[in-house]
Structures are given as C-alpha cells and as structure tokens.
Scaffold this active site. Structure first.
Site, PDB file in Angstrom:
ATOM      1  CE1 TYR A  46      25.270 106.834  28.194  1.00 36.81           C
ATOM      2  CE2 TYR A  46      26.140 109.032  28.645  1.00 36.81           C
ATOM      3  CZ  TYR A  46      26.243 107.649  28.744  1.00 36.81           C
ATOM      4  OH  TYR A  46      27.320 107.093  29.406  1.00 36.81           O
TER       5      TYR A  46
ATOM      6  CB  SER B 200      26.768 109.332  32.289  1.00 38.01           C
ATOM      7  OG  SER B 200      27.535 110.273  31.562  1.00 38.01           O
TER       8      SER B 200
ATOM      9  CE  LYS C  59      24.738 105.626  31.481  1.00 39.18           C
ATOM     10  NZ  LYS C  59      24.862 104.190  31.824  1.00 39.18           N
TER      11      LYS C  59
HETATM   12  N1  NAD Z   1      33.713 105.281  29.444  1.00 39.08           N
HETATM   13  C1  NAD Z   1      33.271 106.354  30.104  1.00 39.08           C
HETATM   14  O1  NAD Z   1      34.015 107.333  30.309  1.00 39.08           O
HETATM   15  C2  NAD Z   1      31.871 106.399  30.618  1.00 39.08           C
HETATM   16  C3  NAD Z   1      31.395 107.624  31.106  1.00 39.08           C
HETATM   17  C4  NAD Z   1      30.131 107.672  31.657  1.00 39.08           C
HETATM   18  C5  NAD Z   1      29.361 106.533  31.718  1.00 39.08           C
HETATM   19  N2  NAD Z   1      29.831 105.349  31.197  1.00 39.08           N
HETATM   20  C6  NAD Z   1      28.962 104.173  31.302  1.00 39.08           C
HETATM   21  O2  NAD Z   1      29.721 103.046  31.701  1.00 39.08           O
HETATM   22  C7  NAD Z   1      29.187 101.873  31.091  1.00 39.08           C
HETATM   23  C8  NAD Z   1      30.283 101.130  30.331  1.00 39.08           C
HETATM   24  O3  NAD Z   1      30.804 101.962  29.307  1.00 39.08           O
HETATM   25  P1  NAD Z   1      32.129 101.616  28.468  1.00 39.08           P
HETATM   26  O4  NAD Z   1      32.816 102.903  28.250  1.00 39.08           O
HETATM   27  O5  NAD Z   1      32.871 100.495  29.091  1.00 39.08           O
HETATM   28  O6  NAD Z   1      31.464 101.175  27.056  1.00 39.08           O
HETATM   29  P2  NAD Z   1      31.899 100.070  25.976  1.00 39.08           P
HETATM   30  O7  NAD Z   1      31.206 100.465  24.713  1.00 39.08           O
HETATM   31  O8  NAD Z   1      33.382  99.890  25.955  1.00 39.08           O
HETATM   32  O9  NAD Z   1      31.250  98.729  26.556  1.00 39.08           O
HETATM   33  C9  NAD Z   1      29.859  98.562  26.650  1.00 39.08           C
HETATM   34  C10 NAD Z   1      29.530  97.088  26.412  1.00 39.08           C
HETATM   35  O10 NAD Z   1      28.101  96.929  26.532  1.00 39.08           O
HETATM   36  C11 NAD Z   1      27.691  96.010  25.552  1.00 39.08           C
HETATM   37  N3  NAD Z   1      26.272  96.220  25.244  1.00 39.08           N
HETATM   38  C12 NAD Z   1      25.738  97.251  24.546  1.00 39.08           C
HETATM   39  N4  NAD Z   1      24.403  97.102  24.455  1.00 39.08           N
HETATM   40  C13 NAD Z   1      24.090  95.941  25.087  1.00 39.08           C
HETATM   41  C14 NAD Z   1      22.883  95.261  25.345  1.00 39.08           C
HETATM   42  N5  NAD Z   1      21.696  95.735  24.891  1.00 39.08           N
HETATM   43  N6  NAD Z   1      22.925  94.101  26.052  1.00 39.08           N
HETATM   44  C15 NAD Z   1      24.095  93.601  26.489  1.00 39.08           C
HETATM   45  N7  NAD Z   1      25.284  94.207  26.271  1.00 39.08           N
HETATM   46  C16 NAD Z   1      25.281  95.375  25.587  1.00 39.08           C
HETATM   47  C17 NAD Z   1      28.580  96.276  24.359  1.00 39.08           C
HETATM   48  O11 NAD Z   1      28.625  95.139  23.484  1.00 39.08           O
HETATM   49  C18 NAD Z   1      29.919  96.595  25.017  1.00 39.08           C
HETATM   50  O12 NAD Z   1      30.761  95.464  25.086  1.00 39.08           O
HETATM   51  C19 NAD Z   1      28.032 102.348  30.201  1.00 39.08           C
HETATM   52  O13 NAD Z   1      26.818 102.240  30.903  1.00 39.08           O
HETATM   53  C20 NAD Z   1      28.351 103.797  29.961  1.00 39.08           C
HETATM   54  O14 NAD Z   1      27.190 104.554  29.656  1.00 39.08           O
HETATM   55  C21 NAD Z   1      31.073 105.279  30.652  1.00 39.08           C
END
Ligand code: NAD
Length: 302
Positions: free
Chosen positions: A161, A148, A165
């Site tokens: 976080y 991130s 990351k």
């Molecule tokens: N959306 C963004 O803009 C963004 C930005 C930077 C980083 N990220 C990273 O991308 C990844 C996905 O993010 P997203 O936005 O799709 O999030 P989201 O919340 O939509 O999906 C995350 C999924 O992970 C699952 N999860 C959480 N803890 C868990 C665990 N201990 N074991 C198994 N599953 C688990 C949740 O049930 C959920 O379905 C994450 O690592 C997040 O930190 C996302």
C-alpha cells in the site's frame, strides 16, 4: 463545481461517497464509480455506487453509476467515454478507489502485492490516462488523488500500500508538471477518516479497540475530507498544483516534498572506507527517523 463533470472512483462508500455527494451538491454532474468490492478487493456489488447515484438524484443533482474495476484499463477508458457521452466532457478525476491487503513484508504474497498495486497505482493511471486526452484537448482539467501517510510517513505491514501510494504521489507530480501547459492541475490528499478501512486497525484488547474506534468515528469523518477535494477540483484552486495536502477531522496539512537537505563532498573522491568514516558522523542528526504516522501527528485519534 457548477457545470463541471466529475468522475469519482470508489464513490460507493467512505470518503469517495462524500466527495461525490458534495461535488454534486455544488453543481457538478458525477460519474460514481464503484465495483462494490470487499476491503481486500474481492467481489462485486452494484449497490454502493447505485445508492450514491440515487441519493444525488434525489437531492436534485445529476449522476450516473459505473460498476467496473479501476484496475481494468479498457473498462476505465470506456468509463471516461461514457462520462463524455452522457455529460459532454470530463473536467475532474478523483482517484479514490482503494483496498488493503496488509501483511508483514516477509510474509507478503505476490497476490497481496499485486492486487494492491493494481487497484491503487494502475487504477489511478488507468482513469488519469483516459481523461488526460480530453483534458489536453479542452485545455482544462483537475486531478485529485488519494494518497496516504502510510507512504508519506510510514506504517507497519503495508509495504504494498505504501509503495502504491508513493507511486501515486509521483504520478500526480508528473501530471502537474507535464500538463500545466494545458491548464491541467494535479494534487494529492492524504486523508484520515473513519471508514471500514480504519476498522481493520488493530487494538490492544477488544475493549480498547472499540473505545478507539468510537473516538475516531466521531472525530474523523469522511465528510470532513470532501470540502478540500471539492476545492482542489475547482477553478478556485487555479494556483494549486503538484501539492500533497492532508485532511483529518477539521485540520488540513501541507506536506513537504523530498529535496536534498545536506551535501558531502571530497575533492579527491570517495572510497567505501572514507564514506564510512565521514558520512554517518556528518549526517546522523539529519537522518529521518523510522517514525510511524502516530509518532508524527500532534494528536492521535486512534
Ligand atoms: N480512511 C482513511 O483514513 C484513509 C487514510 C489514508 C488513505 N485513504 C485512501 O482514501 C481512499 C478512500 O478510502 P476509504 O477509507 O473511503 O475506503 P472504503 O473502503 O470505505 O471505500 C473504498 C471504495 O472503493 C471501492 N473499490 C475498491 N476497489 C475498487 C476497484 N478496483 N474499482 C472500483 N472501486 C473499488 C470499494 O468498493 C469501496 O466502496 C482510498 O484510496 C484509501 O487508500 C483513506
């Protein structure tokens, strides 16, 4: 992806779901892991992972679900064994599962710190470590880790976080270096896409927040991240390893990685006083400003 076996964590929602669907559509057999947790990591729900699996199978693909937490070391070792038993091997690991427990640092509790580090950093270790044994034996494999801008650039209220990351970025770099002799690659993606994670971003007024979210929902979609993840996991990316890439809307980014940019030397050595006299003057213009993500990107979707 044809003939490959991919484990995608957090594949029930958001970015992970789109990566799992696209990998399956491109011919991979997929283990869709998701414990169905709330945004802060509480609870269990089999529905999200099950839905991803059902959708892949309905589209003619192959997939199985795994409902365990990535934070649990033994469960992740079992999941990798489950994948190998069901589909013959593991070729790809996408460490994507994630949670948020935001708090300004001086109010951050141990539990907020611990939960986020456990899911992101330990979770990425747990799955990678189990898969590494298979990758080494078969002399091939690809890791893709979600990182991130929170760690790479900076954000407020996310010290847990950001630390997790950047830890994953270090993990990825180490995997890339140590496992290149086994033809194993490791790369990071810093994504930006509308998901429930983004809904938690504050807005000045409820109306402004809604307007910002509507814009972002439309401009930065989880499915726009998936092509880069599929590429990095595929043999077409054979020359790409140890890198940190970004994806946001229809743009990709390549991040630099930390190297020394200035040196300062005194033949007779330093005292605290001579450091204070010389260093700030010499380097002030080269210091990295305390910018946030939104100060750095050329266009702002939020
Ligand atoms: N959306 C963004 O803009 C963004 C930005 C930077 C980083 N990220 C990273 O991308 C990844 C996905 O993010 P997203 O936005 O799709 O999030 P989201 O919340 O939509 O999906 C995350 C999924 O992970 C699952 N999860 C959480 N803890 C868990 C665990 N201990 N074991 C198994 N599953 C688990 C949740 O049930 C959920 O379905 C994450 O690592 C997040 O930190 C996302």
């Amino acid at each position: 992806m044809e003939g490959k076996v991919a484990i995608v964590t957090g594949a029930g929602r958001g970015i992970g779901r789109e990566i799992a669907l696209m990998m399956a559509a491109e011919g991979a057999s997929v283990v869709a892991n998701d414990m169905g947790a709330s945004l802060d990591g509480e609870g269990n729900d089999n529905a999200p992972a099950s839905q991803t699996v059902q959708e892949i199978i309905a589209n003619g693909g192959a997939a199985i679900a795994n409902f365990n937490s990535v934070a649990d070391h033994d469960s992740m070792r079992d999941m990798v064994a489950q994948a190998a038993k069901e589909f013959g091997t593991v070729d790809i690991v996408v460490n994507n599962a994630g949670i948020l427990r935001d708090s300004i640092f001086h109010k951050m509790t141990f539990e907020q710190w611990d939960a986020v580090i456990k899911v992101h950093l330990y979770g990425s270790f747990n799955v990678s470590r189990a898969a590494a044994e298979i990758f080494r034996k078969q002399e091939s494999g690809a890791f893709v880790h979600m990182v991130s801008t929170s760690g790479l650039i900076g954000s407020i209220g996310q010290a847990n976080y950001a630390a997790a990351k950047l830890g994953i970025a270090g993990l990825s770099r180490s995997l890339a270096m140590e496992m290149s002799r086994f033809n194993v690659r490791s790369n990071c993606i810093a994504p930006s896409a509308f998901s429930r994670m983004i809904e938690s971003v504050p807005g000045a007024t409820p109306e402004e927040k809604e307007a910002n979210l509507a814009k972002r929902r439309q401009q930065t979609r989880p499915e726009q991240i998936a092509p880069l993840a599929v590429f990095l996991a595929s043999d077409a990316a054979r020359d790409v390893s140890g890198q940190i890439l970004g994806a946001r809307g229809n743009e990709f980014y390549l991040y630099n990685q930390t190297r020394p940019i200035r040196t300062l030397h005194r033949a007779d050595g330093w005292t605290p006083q001579t450091v204070a006299q010389q260093l700030p003057k010499a380097w002030a213009t080269a210091f990295t400003p305390l910018e946030r993500t939104r100060d750095v990107f050329a266009w702002e979707a939020i």
